[in-house]
Design a protein around this motif. Sequence first.
Motif: not given
Length: 515
Positions: A51-60
Amino acid sequence: MSLWSLPPLLRAEPAMLEMLSAGASAVAVPEVATAFALSGLCRLGERRPILVVTPTMADADRLAHDTAAFLGPESVELFPPWDTLPFERVSPETATIGQRLRLLWRMGLGDGKPKESPEMVVAPVRALLQRLGPVEQAATPVVVRRGAVVDRQALVESLVALGYRREYQVEHRGELAVRGGIVDVFPSDSDLPVRIDLWGDEVDRLTDFDPGDQRSRHELDTVDLHACHELLPTEAVRHRAGQLVDDEPWGAAQWERLAEGQLFDGMESWTPWLADEERVLPDLLPAHARVVLVDPRRSRDRAAELLDEEHALADTLAVTWGARPPGSDPEDGGGVFPRLHVAYERLLERCPAPVLSMVPSAPGPATPAVSAQGWGPVAGDRSRLASHLSELARGGYSVVVGAEGAGSAAQLAAVLAEEGLSVPVLDSGGREDDLARPGIRVVVAAIDKGFVLPAAKVAVLAEADLTGRRRPHRVARARARATDGFFDDLAPGDYVVHRHHGVARFAGMVTRTVN
């Protein structure tokens, strides 16, 4: 063609070996190589899903797109947040709902049958902080297989119960059309509708088709039809809504509709009142999974902003909706809205999987670091680029130029040929282990950013590095059309078609003062 054979080359990267063998809690990876490092962690490690957690939707979106190029599209799932504000009386986009429910189903929610979980799940922190409501029934799709025996009426009723709307002709996600023995459905998580051709009670043909000309395209063996609403009026939901009619009378109109089992736009916004438990996606992970926090400091800051925004919105709406008298203190007890999002500290509180932080730069000498760099200005100079690529190949590097499509792959090969480099174009029929050997190749593999890893002797050049054109990220939600002059041709009593409720009669315009 995927770049499947490249991630194992990270065995030559000391930081990756230290992270896998010693179980490091943090590793420094430059942004350009984050997707590749995550793919290597998935290929070389034993823990899945990641599970990869990113700060923003664009990063994800960017990470999911690039890791899918290395692992394969079926191995990576993107878990998006709702594209609505907390408490906004509008349902999220149907595509968003379908994408979320498909992942929850693959993660084990729903019918409980064993399913193949994705190897990697990428999600922005906002999506993970959002509480999951009673989604077990919504997460269970209607599965249709070619050759199976299906009762047409029961099939249609099942789809309507999942939020599909009956139309004359299917054109948009979430629509359903019936013509004799043919049932057309536009799945909530698909880019194309499907046609179920029945011969009596047997599924004779199963195809997808173009919604523009309604012509069939490809034969299918099976199709999973996911719900169009994340909140469905189950018995438990209806019972809870019936209790809220008395407990929270300010929202009686909405509670009554839910208690009666109605499906309506915006019903997901009432999830905080109807969720019995505080459950988030990381709670569903097995012990053999892994969580990777990409740039956790930014994620924590984004989570704090999100919770502050929700608190301010809830405080205002409590007065506007009549849940709390104007000027009253919420600390006195009345009109305190339940929250849609949990605190950041709660995110991994019940998650049994180990956590790894992936930071863009090492905070100290004890943190293992992956040495990587981008292409920089050299990519804009064809002559310098060709010379640099040739030098890397002579140095034993595996150099891959990723193109967006077959046409651009041939064009990139021609551009390099003009600079004196004869570079083969590997099509989908080529052997993927060819990419791991030293040399330069052009393949059809769309990625956002390229990189160079000296220790692993891997170099990936993206088409965007050459052209400067970046892939557009998630399509923005359609804005409501301007209403100036929209009703000029209507007179009270005229019949109209409402977007969500169908045929209606126009009664006129009313000016109201709100808040």
